[in-house]
Design an enzyme around this catalytic site. Structure first.
Site, PDB file in Angstrom:
ATOM      1  N   SER A   1      10.991  -1.042  10.610  1.00  0.00           N
ATOM      2  CA  SER A   1      10.078  -0.395  11.568  1.00  0.00           C
ATOM      3  C   SER A   1      10.909   0.017  12.768  1.00  0.00           C
ATOM      4  O   SER A   1      11.991  -0.549  13.005  1.00  0.00           O
ATOM      5  CB  SER A   1       9.026  -1.413  12.020  1.00  0.00           C
ATOM      6  N   TYR A  54       5.578  -9.610  15.375  1.00  0.00           N
ATOM      7  CA  TYR A  54       5.878  -8.489  14.472  1.00  0.00           C
ATOM      8  C   TYR A  54       7.318  -8.014  14.689  1.00  0.00           C
ATOM      9  O   TYR A  54       8.073  -7.797  13.741  1.00  0.00           O
ATOM     10  CB  TYR A  54       4.881  -7.349  14.714  1.00  0.00           C
TER      11      TYR A  54
HETATM   12  P1  NAD Z   1      -0.686  -0.999   4.456  1.00  0.00           P
HETATM   13  O1  NAD Z   1      -1.523  -2.144   4.917  1.00  0.00           O
HETATM   14  O2  NAD Z   1      -1.348   0.314   4.253  1.00  0.00           O
HETATM   15  O3  NAD Z   1       0.116  -1.381   3.131  1.00  0.00           O
HETATM   16  C1  NAD Z   1       0.778  -2.626   2.990  1.00  0.00           C
HETATM   17  C2  NAD Z   1       0.580  -3.130   1.577  1.00  0.00           C
HETATM   18  O4  NAD Z   1       1.302  -4.364   1.440  1.00  0.00           O
HETATM   19  C3  NAD Z   1      -0.892  -3.432   1.257  1.00  0.00           C
HETATM   20  O5  NAD Z   1      -1.295  -2.838   0.046  1.00  0.00           O
HETATM   21  C4  NAD Z   1      -0.942  -4.948   1.181  1.00  0.00           C
HETATM   22  O6  NAD Z   1      -1.925  -5.445   0.276  1.00  0.00           O
HETATM   23  C5  NAD Z   1       0.475  -5.285   0.743  1.00  0.00           C
HETATM   24  N1  NAD Z   1       0.819  -6.658   1.067  1.00  0.00           N
HETATM   25  C6  NAD Z   1       0.537  -7.344   2.208  1.00  0.00           C
HETATM   26  N2  NAD Z   1       0.959  -8.598   2.108  1.00  0.00           N
HETATM   27  C7  NAD Z   1       1.529  -8.733   0.889  1.00  0.00           C
HETATM   28  C8  NAD Z   1       2.132  -9.813   0.195  1.00  0.00           C
HETATM   29  N3  NAD Z   1       2.230 -11.031   0.749  1.00  0.00           N
HETATM   30  N4  NAD Z   1       2.618  -9.598  -1.050  1.00  0.00           N
HETATM   31  C9  NAD Z   1       2.484  -8.381  -1.626  1.00  0.00           C
HETATM   32  N5  NAD Z   1       1.910  -7.331  -1.032  1.00  0.00           N
HETATM   33  C10 NAD Z   1       1.435  -7.502   0.223  1.00  0.00           C
HETATM   34  O7  NAD Z   1       0.466  -0.861   5.561  1.00  0.00           O
HETATM   35  P2  NAD Z   1       1.749   0.126   5.639  1.00  0.00           P
HETATM   36  O8  NAD Z   1       1.723   0.702   6.988  1.00  0.00           O
HETATM   37  O9  NAD Z   1       1.846   1.006   4.481  1.00  0.00           O
HETATM   38  O10 NAD Z   1       2.908  -0.975   5.616  1.00  0.00           O
HETATM   39  C11 NAD Z   1       4.030  -0.899   4.744  1.00  0.00           C
HETATM   40  C12 NAD Z   1       5.271  -1.324   5.489  1.00  0.00           C
HETATM   41  O11 NAD Z   1       5.538  -0.376   6.513  1.00  0.00           O
HETATM   42  C13 NAD Z   1       5.162  -2.677   6.173  1.00  0.00           C
HETATM   43  O12 NAD Z   1       6.361  -3.401   5.987  1.00  0.00           O
HETATM   44  C14 NAD Z   1       4.986  -2.305   7.637  1.00  0.00           C
HETATM   45  O13 NAD Z   1       5.425  -3.318   8.496  1.00  0.00           O
HETATM   46  C15 NAD Z   1       5.837  -1.062   7.708  1.00  0.00           C
HETATM   47  N6  NAD Z   1       5.569  -0.198   8.850  1.00  0.00           N
HETATM   48  C16 NAD Z   1       4.343   0.395   9.013  1.00  0.00           C
HETATM   49  C17 NAD Z   1       4.131   1.208  10.124  1.00  0.00           C
HETATM   50  C18 NAD Z   1       2.803   1.885  10.370  1.00  0.00           C
HETATM   51  O14 NAD Z   1       2.615   2.435  11.466  1.00  0.00           O
HETATM   52  N7  NAD Z   1       1.883   1.930   9.434  1.00  0.00           N
HETATM   53  C19 NAD Z   1       5.158   1.416  11.040  1.00  0.00           C
HETATM   54  C20 NAD Z   1       6.384   0.805  10.845  1.00  0.00           C
HETATM   55  C21 NAD Z   1       6.585   0.000   9.728  1.00  0.00           C
END
Ligand code: NAD
Length: 283
Positions: free
Chosen positions: A142, A155
């Site tokens: 991130s 986080y």
């Molecule tokens: P999201 O909630 O849409 O998707 C995350 C997925 O991970 C979900 O389907 C969830 O069920 C799954 N998950 C959660 N815990 C889990 C576990 N213990 N085992 C297996 N699966 C699990 O969120 P996203 O934004 O797509 O997040 C994906 C990655 O991107 C994360 O690592 C998040 O920190 C990172 N990220 C997101 C953003 C943002 O703004 N959305 C920004 C920077 C980084």
């Protein structure tokens, strides 16, 4: 033949958001894709989407915060698919809140998934990649793993952790023919806030989670943009991919030039309540 053609890829947390977009982009580029997720319905839906496009795809229900589940998954996956070429460690959760309002259980939850989940996943698969002397790893970190703001200690700690892990492995695994890239998204329109734990409040003490969800839904970038950047990082072996650069690139540059000035600026913005005003949250 393109870089991705005929390769075998794993995307963890592939049931939603960035993981789902990565799975689609890898399929579109010619990979066969395995996705994992903790929520079975999400896996079923994305696997169906991929199969309906004619891709070879399979889903595995895995809780990446548990070593017993990750190690079993690695065994099953390797017996089903033989090897992995591209490993996207992406599963993660969101958390916001001041240090004093974040319980130890919350710390364990976010570090358990975001940091330990990534460690477990790499621990399970890197030895196989070393044996084959090939492979590419994409870690969804991130921008919060590169620049800090107040109100997100847990986080950010998890994401600084994966950035440290990814940077180290990028140097260590090079001699084994393995490439490691860090994907560092900004605000992306996914389910991260809805599924996350947010402890930010307005001046009446009401949670501002709905406002933050709305902010991500209206101002957040589409996950397909992040997935395209991830594939670019994999193909061109880019170490750190900030996407979109405009969300935190300027802060990253400022912090590297003058950490003193960066900290003073963000301390000021936090104290004056400017930083979280667009979420309706009190400082
Ligand atoms: P999201 O909630 O849409 O998707 C995350 C997925 O991970 C979900 O389907 C969830 O069920 C799954 N998950 C959660 N815990 C889990 C576990 N213990 N085992 C297996 N699966 C699990 O969120 P996203 O934004 O797509 O997040 C994906 C990655 O991107 C994360 O690592 C998040 O920190 C990172 N990220 C997101 C953003 C943002 O703004 N959305 C920004 C920077 C980084």
């Amino acid at each position: 033949m393109g870089f991705f053609e005929g390769k075998t890829a794993i995307v963890t947390g592939g049931g939603s958001g960035i993981g789902r977009a990565l799975a689609h982009a890898l399929g579109d580029a010619g990979c066969r894709v395995a996705i994992t997720d903790i929520v079975p319905e999400r896996i079923g839906q994305v696997v169906e989407e991929l199969k309906s496009k004619g891709f070879k795809a399979r889903g595995y229900r895995v809780d990446h915060s548990r070593w017993d589940e990750v190690s079993k998954f690695a065994e099953r996956f390797l017996s089903d698919w033989g090897h992995v070429d591209i490993l996207c460690s992406n599963a993660g959760v969101g958390m916001g809140g001041r240090f004093v309002e974040t319980s130890l259980e919350d710390w364990e939850w976010v570090l358990g998934i975001n940091l330990w989940g990534c460690i477990y996943t790499l621990h399970a698969f890197v030895p196989h990649m070393i044996e084959r002397r090939s492979g590419s790893i994409l870690i969804t970190a991130s921008d919060a793993g590169l620049v800090s703001i107040p109100g997100m200690a847990a986080y950010q700690t998890s994401k600084y952790g994966v950035v440290g892990l990814g940077e180290t492995l990028r140097m260590e695994l090079y001699e084994h023919g393995i490439k490691v890239s860090l994907l560092c998204p900004g605000f992306i329109n996914t389910n991260i806030i809805r599924n996350g734990r947010i402890y930010l409040y307005n001046s009446q003490g009401r949670s501002t989670k709905p406002e933050i969800e709305r902010f991500y839904a209206t101002k957040g970038v589409d996950p397909s943009v992040v997935a395209a950047a991830g594939l670019k990082a994999l193909e061109r072996d880019i170490g750190i991919m900030l996407v979109p650069w405009s969300h935190s690139g300027p802060q990253y540059v400022l912090k590297r030039i003058s950490p003193q000035l960066y900290h003073a600026l963000f301390r000021f913005l936090w104290r004056k309540g400017i930083l979280h005003r667009f979420f309706g949250a009190r400082p």
